[in-house]
Scaffold this motif. Structure first.
Motif: not given
Length: 426
Positions: A91-93, A95-103, A126-131, A190-197
């Motif tokens: 789920l956090i993976s 969320g991070t992709v959605m957050s970046g994709l929004s920009w 996206g940010t809600g899932i991660v937070y 990219v940064v968020g997806f890699v860290a969430s793994q």
């Protein structure tokens, strides 16, 4: 057949290995939070170029910011349930992709409805899932240091924009709005997806030390049980009031800085507004683990009283000295230092009170209060300024909310929670 995907757990091992593993989890959670911080905390730099590009006034544009926060918060209980069911990594993976994709998608927006859909809807979900996922995970990894752990990862959300504020400001001037949104959106994803793994759920969220926390885990209440308690709704109201005050400053700062004549001033050899925003990100991040650590030792409500009152006093001084650029920069840091700690104090207090088993989903319900605060602090605050022609009424409301919440913490929340926990232990 009710299929269930079991979340990954840490491997059983020696306590030292477990301790090491939870600090690794804290670091990964911090990176995930940093990757989603800019949509909220750099928003104020985007308001003028977006307003110019789309040809809309500030109150209409600020709906985007409110949608970001509302969708980030209002869906968090459902997101928390999904995270508890399928585990944090998946789920956090997402969320991070959605957050970046929004920009990235926002760079293509040609109207406010498109901006609401991309920056607001996609970014908010996206940010809600991660937070919620990261905070809920950390209070389970650190039952003996909940305030500090929740504050540390929340610091990533508050401080993450430190490393992006000046670069994004420079990129807006050099590349323009669309290219900046596209470039940084890809980087965040990219940064968020890699860290969430690397995120995992602890095999056992309780430790002997956890029992030392006053009332911790005395009962594990489901959201439906928790929301029958007046104590939850008191916390909800308090977090709403603090969110209103803080998000008014976060979303409107570039606008009232321009009205105060600060944006074209140089302070300490740097442009005043980006400097203030950078200091704000630092203090907004620092306050979260710091006051979380203080609250672990000196009590949640005592810490709330001091921190909330600090923001109210700082905002009053800020308003009274608004024509002084140096004080504007310095006091902005104090204001954020008195606000950001709500994201460590409230989740740790909630988990101490209602237990760890449903911590992620329970915090999701409390986190909705920030969405309500974004409505009051975003478009409604902008409308109040527009109708009065002054920022004084807007600041006065924020200062009053800070002081009232500080008083509620020490005079109402503290005795109510003590009574609740004494009954729970019995």
């Amino acid at each position: 057949m009710n299929a269930r995907i079991e979340p990954l757990h840490e491997e059983a091992g020696a306590p030292a290995s477990t301790t090491h593993h939870r600090w690794l989890q804290l670091g990964l959670g911090l990176l995930c939070m940093m990757s989603i911080s800019s949509p909220q905390y750099v928003w104020t730099l985007l308001t003028k170029p977006l307003s110019a590009k789309l040809g809309v006034p500030l109150p209409e544009l600020q709906i985007t910011f409110s949608l970001l926060i509302i969708l980030q918060t209002f869906f968090s209980p459902f997101q928390g349930k999904l995270i508890d069911r399928f585990g944090p990594r998946l789920l956090i993976s997402l969320g991070t992709v959605m957050s970046g994709l929004s920009w990235v998608l926002s760079s293509m927006a040609t109207s406010t409805p498109m901006l609401y859909l991309t920056y607001g809807l996609v970014g908010g979900l996206g940010t809600g899932i991660v937070y919620v996922g990261v905070v809920g995970l950390m209070v389970r990894w650190f039952p003996d240091r909940r305030g500090f752990a929740a504050g540390a990862v929340a610091a990533g959300y508050g401080m993450g924009a430190i490393v992006t504020t000046f670069p994004i400001s420079a990129s807006l001037a050099a590349r323009g709005l669309d290219a900046t949104l596209w470039l940084y959106g890809i980087a965040f994803a990219v940064v968020g997806f890699v860290a969430s793994q690397g995120l995992r759920v602890p095999r056992d969220a309780t430790t002997p030390k956890a029992s030392a926390v006053a009332g911790a885990d005395a009962r594990d209440l489901r959201p439906s049980q928790m929301m029958k308690s007046p104590l939850f709704w008191l916390m909800f109201a308090m977090m709403t009031m603090m969110s209103t005050s803080g998000l008014m400053v976060t979303s409107q700062m570039a606008t009232f800085a321009a009205d105060f004549g600060i944006t074209k001033v140089v302070v300490f050899g740097m442009a005043a507004l980006p400097l203030a925003l950078t200091i704000d990100r630092f203090t907004n991040g620092l306050t979260r683990p710091l006051f979380g650590w203080v609250s672990d030792r000196f009590g949640r409500e005592n810490t709330m009283f001091f921190a909330f009152a600090l923001e109210g006093v700082a905002m009053a001084l800020w308003l009274m000295t608004r024509d002084n650029a140096v004080l504007f920069v310095l006091l902005s840091g104090v204001v954020f230092f008195g606000w950001g700690e709500i994201f460590s104090l409230f989740p740790s207090t909630l988990t101490d009170t209602f237990g760890t088993r449903h911590a992620t989903e329970n915090y999701g319900w409390l986190y909705i209060s920030q969405g309500i605060g974004s409505i009051f602090g975003g478009p409604l605050a902008a409308l109040l300024h527009q109708h009065t022609g002054s920022w004084v009424p807007v600041f006065s409301v924020g200062i009053t909310l800070d002081i009232v919440t500080a008083v509620l913490a020490i005079l109402v929340l503290k005795p109510m929670r003590a009574r609740f926990l004494s009954k729970a232990i019995v």
